[in-house]
Design an enzyme around this catalytic site. Structure first.
Site, mmCIF file in Angstrom:
data_model
loop_
_atom_site.group_PDB
_atom_site.id
_atom_site.type_symbol
_atom_site.label_atom_id
_atom_site.label_comp_id
_atom_site.label_asym_id
_atom_site.label_seq_id
_atom_site.Cartn_x
_atom_site.Cartn_y
_atom_site.Cartn_z
ATOM 1 C CB SER A 90 14.827 -10.970 -11.729
ATOM 2 O OG SER A 90 13.838 -11.018 -10.723
ATOM 3 C CE LYS A 91 8.317 -13.463 -16.866
ATOM 4 N NZ LYS A 91 7.891 -14.115 -15.651
ATOM 5 N NE ARG A 92 12.281 -15.656 -9.860
ATOM 6 C CZ ARG A 92 13.356 -15.586 -9.074
ATOM 7 N NH1 ARG A 92 13.242 -15.353 -7.793
ATOM 8 N NH2 ARG A 92 14.563 -15.769 -9.586
#
Ligand code: GLU
Length: 508
Positions: free
Chosen positions: A262-264
């Site tokens: 994910s972007k996180r």
């Protein structure tokens, strides 16, 4: 489906923000399949969810495809025979199919308001609108024909939902996964048409894939749970013989393999997840992309091409053309592909080495301008680039590796030189410098032979003089071969640098 069917594939992103590398990989695999089979690669913008519309996202998608060299044959920008290519502009085309499904008993009107549905969810946290409870809710299946007709005549807001059959199995053959089956009892009665008249993704994707004569669908594994709804719709609309072949691409996983990347994860582990910088309009925060970090498009595309695919050999470096030539669906893996940022950097390093100096020159010159180096000779920059190319992971590393070619060192690694400095060494370099002044042609190998001969004559050791010489020219213990540096800097500059350094090396 006839085997002669023209290959037509689509990349169908929703314009909701920056493009995740998984999205670009989906675009890439579609593109490869199209090119490999002389087919068409279509960009369709799936913007039916007005609440998720983000300004600039569509432009970002166009720019990203252009950067990667994945040029669509048909798109909102380019047009084509099957347009419009933005779903919001196709709005009038969907309702008739929803109505058709209702007529045939495969879908129904649902009048439940959002407040009513929220109430249900509160009462029952895992509430699903499905075969189990549809008769207890407010829809054309639970109400009488007259009641439904009245509600419709009064313009009561409503959605249209698919009536998923009970106790059936939906199966289809996925090109990557083989036969996949779903128990219909576990599938919700998804909304097909929203109260605002817009189709949901499920209806729009099927209607448009049919209208655009899509032959194969390559999309991320996260869409696999939606596939049975789509298969049912193809069947219910009577289009079974034109249904595309399905291929659900493996997920791109976090570096440790624990779940979807994910972007996180990128923020947490310090690497980009978006293809290019994305600026959030509200918070004004910029999320760094691969492009802005210094990835070459060739490297980015190559890295994505082998995330979940290989050609069956040890080969890892592929140009886009090679990927087209070698691509085969049989070699796409079912298992998720771990993203490895170190490997991504390796690809970039390799692609910098493979790129011609001419191709890299504009980027290098832009970098020099950024560092206030104004006057540059293309030939000189190209020569320097050849000397340091092997050492670059990113084009921007050029500055760290080669700035001394453009700017005299201001500081020296004195700790490496001073403790062992001696009057003898000063004499040696003074003599060398005056001999350097006499060279008629400034040739690297002649200079090297002369320098090494002089060391031998002096009785001192090679390293004792070679290392300080490098520091005189460069400032530190790095850079390419010393005589390559000598040759590139030129006679006057080398003599000046040796003189300047001697002052620093001998200062108290
Ligand atoms: N609009 C969907 C997305 O955002 C497309 C999924 C599909 O390819 O069917 O990825």
């Amino acid at each position: 489906m006839s085997s002669e069917r023209k290959v037509r594939v689509r990349f169908a992103p929703s314009p909701t923000g920056g493009l995740h590398l998984g999205g670009v990989r989906t675009a890439l695999f579609n593109y490869l399949y199209a090119r490999k089979h002389q087919g068409d690669f279509i960009l369709r913008v799936e913007d039916t969810d007005q609440t998720r519309f983000v300004a600039g996202a569509e432009e970002y998608i166009n720019e990203c495809l252009a950067w990667c060299g994945l040029t669509p044959d048909e798109s909102p920008l380019k047009g084509g025979d099957f347009g419009p290519y933005r779903q919001s502009e196709r709005k009038p085309s969907y309702r008739q199919f929803a109505e058709q499904l209702i007529e045939k008993g495969y879908a129904y009107y649902a009048f439940d308001t959002s407040a009513e549905l929220d109430e249900q969810r509160k009462k029952q946290p895992n509430f699903r609108y499905s075969h189990e409870n549809r008769l207890k809710l407010r829809n054309s299946l639970s109400l009488s024909q007259e009641e439904t007709a009245e509600l419709l005549a009064a313009g009561t807001p409503h959605t249209v939902r698919i009536k998923v059959p009970t106790d059936e199995t939906v199966s289809f053959n996925d090109m990557i996964r083989g036969q996949v089956s779903f128990d219909t009892n576990l599938i919700d009665d998804k909304v097909l048409l929203k109260a605002d008249g817009m189709p949901t993704y499920h209806l729009a994707v099927v209607v448009d894939d049919k209208a655009m004569e899509i032959s194969h669908v390559f999309r991320g594994e996260e869409w696999l749970p939606s596939a049975p709804i789509h298969v049912l719709l193809w069947e219910y609309l009577g289009w079974n013989d034109q249904m595309p072949k399905w291929a659900h691409l493996p997920l791109i996983l976090k570096p440790d393999g624990n779940g979807k990347l994910s972007k996180r994860d990128g923020d947490r582990l310090g690497f980009p997840v978006y293809a290019m910088n994305w600026k959030d309009a509200q918070s004004e925060t910029v999320t760094q992309g691969f492009r802005e970090m210094g990835f070459l498009p060739e490297a980015f595309v190559n890295m994505l091409g082998v995330l979940g695919w290989n050609d069956g050999t040890e080969q890892e470096l592929f140009s886009l053309d090679e990927l087209i030539a070698k691509f085969s669906v049989e070699r796409i893996s079912k298992a998720g592909a771990k993203f490895d940022f170190e490997k991504a950097k390796w690809f970039n390093h390799e692609w910098i080495k493979k790129s011609s100096n001419e191709d890299l020159l504009p980027q290098i010159k832009a970098l020099l301008t950024l560092h206030n180096v104004q006057k540059v000779d293309d030939h000189f920059v190209t020569e320097v680039l050849s000397a340091v190319k092997e050492r670059l992971t990113f084009v921007s590393d050029f500055w760290e590796q080669a700035s001394f070619f453009f700017v005299k060192p201001e500081n020296y690694d004195l700790a490496a030189v001073k403790p062992k400095w001696s009057a003898e060494k000063t004499d040696f370099f003074q003599k060398i410098n005056s001999e350097f002044g006499k060279f008629e042609s400034w040739d690297a190998s002649a200079l090297e032979a002369y320098f090494k001969g002089a060391i031998q004559e002096s009785g001192m050791k090679m390293g004792e003089l070679m290392m300080p010489f490098r520091i005189m020219l460069v400032g530190g213990k790095f850079g390419p071969d010393v005589f390559q540096i000598v040759s590139l800097l030129g006679q006057e500059e080398v003599i000046a640098r040796v003189n300047k350094a001697l002052v620093a090396f001998t200062a108290e």
